[in-house]
Design a protein around this motif. Structure first.
Motif, PDB file in Angstrom:
ATOM      1  N   ALA A   8       7.166  87.811  28.604  1.00 44.91           N
ATOM      2  CA  ALA A   8       8.065  87.323  27.566  1.00 44.91           C
ATOM      3  C   ALA A   8       7.979  88.126  26.271  1.00 44.91           C
ATOM      4  N   TYR A   9       6.844  88.813  26.059  1.00 49.30           N
ATOM      5  CA  TYR A   9       6.631  89.438  24.758  1.00 49.30           C
ATOM      6  C   TYR A   9       6.463  90.951  24.847  1.00 49.30           C
ATOM      7  N   LEU A  69      -2.438  87.388  22.959  1.00 53.05           N
ATOM      8  CA  LEU A  69      -1.521  86.952  21.908  1.00 53.05           C
ATOM      9  C   LEU A  69      -0.208  87.708  22.036  1.00 53.05           C
ATOM     10  N   GLY A  70       0.900  87.038  21.731  1.00 52.11           N
ATOM     11  CA  GLY A  70       2.198  87.688  21.787  1.00 52.11           C
ATOM     12  C   GLY A  70       3.112  87.203  20.676  1.00 52.11           C
ATOM     13  N   ALA A 103      11.985  92.976  18.079  1.00 48.78           N
ATOM     14  CA  ALA A 103      10.658  93.583  18.071  1.00 48.78           C
ATOM     15  C   ALA A 103       9.658  92.722  18.840  1.00 48.78           C
ATOM     16  N   PHE A 104       8.688  93.388  19.491  1.00 45.41           N
ATOM     17  CA  PHE A 104       7.668  92.724  20.300  1.00 45.41           C
ATOM     18  C   PHE A 104       6.291  93.278  19.939  1.00 45.41           C
ATOM     19  N   ALA A 105       5.260  92.432  20.091  1.00 41.61           N
ATOM     20  CA  ALA A 105       3.877  92.890  19.922  1.00 41.61           C
ATOM     21  C   ALA A 105       2.957  92.014  20.764  1.00 41.61           C
ATOM     22  N   GLY A 137       6.718  97.090  20.865  1.00 40.08           N
ATOM     23  CA  GLY A 137       7.934  97.530  21.517  1.00 40.08           C
ATOM     24  C   GLY A 137       9.171  96.987  20.847  1.00 40.08           C
ATOM     25  N   ALA A 138      10.339  97.419  21.335  1.00 35.84           N
ATOM     26  CA  ALA A 138      11.599  96.994  20.733  1.00 35.84           C
ATOM     27  C   ALA A 138      12.733  97.154  21.738  1.00 35.84           C
ATOM     28  N   ILE A 139      13.751  96.322  21.570  1.00 36.25           N
ATOM     29  CA  ILE A 139      15.031  96.486  22.255  1.00 36.25           C
ATOM     30  C   ILE A 139      16.091  96.662  21.178  1.00 36.25           C
TER      31      ILE A 139
END
Length: 335
Positions: A126-127, A234-235, A245-247, A267-269
């Motif tokens: 999910a993250y 952790l997400g 944005a994702f971490a 990361g990112a989309i």
């Protein structure tokens, strides 16, 4: 008069059929992802390979799920999901190794019994912008650095056997879940038993997740080392509109060697058009003196509601100059 009675009977049967369908349902669904991929290895035994590969951008699987209304707000549910290799048609591992459970759902939440994807797998998917796939750095790198002992719960592709799971109702965006993989053999060769808990928050553009697990074994297969792993992950994600944005950051403490697997990714989309977007992620994993890094980049374009095409790249830089570059062009179809 006779015709009128027949029409009334037909209408009654139709009403009963619609009512029965509303009370219970079974759905066939899945995702098929296959690509032509070229992988170049430096100091790897296999050298360079070009072939047809499965699950490059998204996980390939098919499933059956259903529910039955038991009345009073209570429902019986089931799910059977099988990961598959689209390039060969083979089932990966056991047939329904992704999910195979029956449960009850109501205002109290959902209770499930059977084989279930781990809370770690669902959280990592999910993250990060690549979910559960070859291009996901968090998923790939934990395998590159390796682990010692029975299991690392930072192997984020796994499902847990013999599991009791609970998921809460939604409390203003806040949910929590627990899982326990039961030890089913009392002999010393089985060091089994695993427990995990997660807390998740989702409100508007923001998503947060925390998972903690205390793990010895998640199957009833004999374990090589009686090792207890204590793991957390952790997400976070935030959708800014122009970019999502994702971490992620996680650790797995390995008892037998008194060391930790540490892994992180950002990361990112980025939407480029109404139908397409760029996915990017960079991550790193480390165990003792062994470290590996991965950068993944892909363009994903929807051709219809169910079918899309993509082109992707993954570069892994591991210690001892064990580097790997994969370039792939593929298509996926969800049904």
């Amino acid at each position: 008069m006779f015709a009128k009675k027949n029409l009334i009977a037909v209408a009654a049967l139709a009403t009963l059929a619609v009512s029965a369908q509303a009370q219970s349902s079974v759905t066939l669904y899945g995702n098929l992802d296959v690509a032509v991929a070229h992988t170049k290895n430096e100091n790897f035994v296999d050298g360079s390979v070009t072939g047809v590969e499965s699950s490059i951008l998204t996980e390939s699987f098919f499933g059956l799920k259903g529910q039955e209304d038991l009345g009073g707000g209570l429902k019986a549910i089931f799910k059977l999901e099988a990961p598959i290799a689209v390039d060969t048609g083979a089932a990966n591992s056991n047939l329904f190794s992704k999910n195979a459970y029956v449960g009850l759902a109501g205002d109290f939440g959902t209770v499930k019994l059977g084989n279930q994807e781990s809370l770690f797998k669902t959280a990592q998917a999910a993250y990060n912008p690549f979910g559960t796939s070859v291009l996901s750095p968090v998923q790939t790198l934990t395998g590159v650095v390796g682990t010692v002992g029975t299991v690392s719960t930072l192997d984020l592709t796994s499902s847990w056997n013999n599991t009791i799971g609970y998921e809460s109702s939604n409390f203003g965006g806040l949910t929590f879940a627990v899982q326990h993989s039961a030890r089913e053999n009392s002999t010393g060769a089985y060091n089994g038993g695993a427990t995990a808990a997660s807390v998740n928050y989702s409100a508007g553009a923001l998503g947060l997740s925390a998972v903690y697990g205390d793990v010895r074994s998640t199957t009833n297969a004999p374990a090589a080392v009686a090792e207890r792993n204590r793991t957390w992950l952790l997400g976070a994600s935030y959708d800014f509109g122009v970019v999502k944005a994702f971490a992620q950051y996680g650790q797995d403490k390995l008892e037998s060697i008194d060391d930790k697997v540490k892994v992180w990714q950002i990361g990112a989309i980025v939407p480029v058009t109404a139908a397409g977007g760029v996915h990017a992620s960079y991550g790193q994993a480390k165990l003792d003196d062994t470290k590996a890094k991965q950068f993944s980049l892909a363009y994903h374009h929807s051709l219809s509601k169910r079918t899309s095409a993509y082109a992707g790249l993954a570069v892994i830089d591991a210690d001892a100059d064990e580097n790997q570059t994969t370039v792939a062009v593929g298509v996926r179809h969800a049904f």
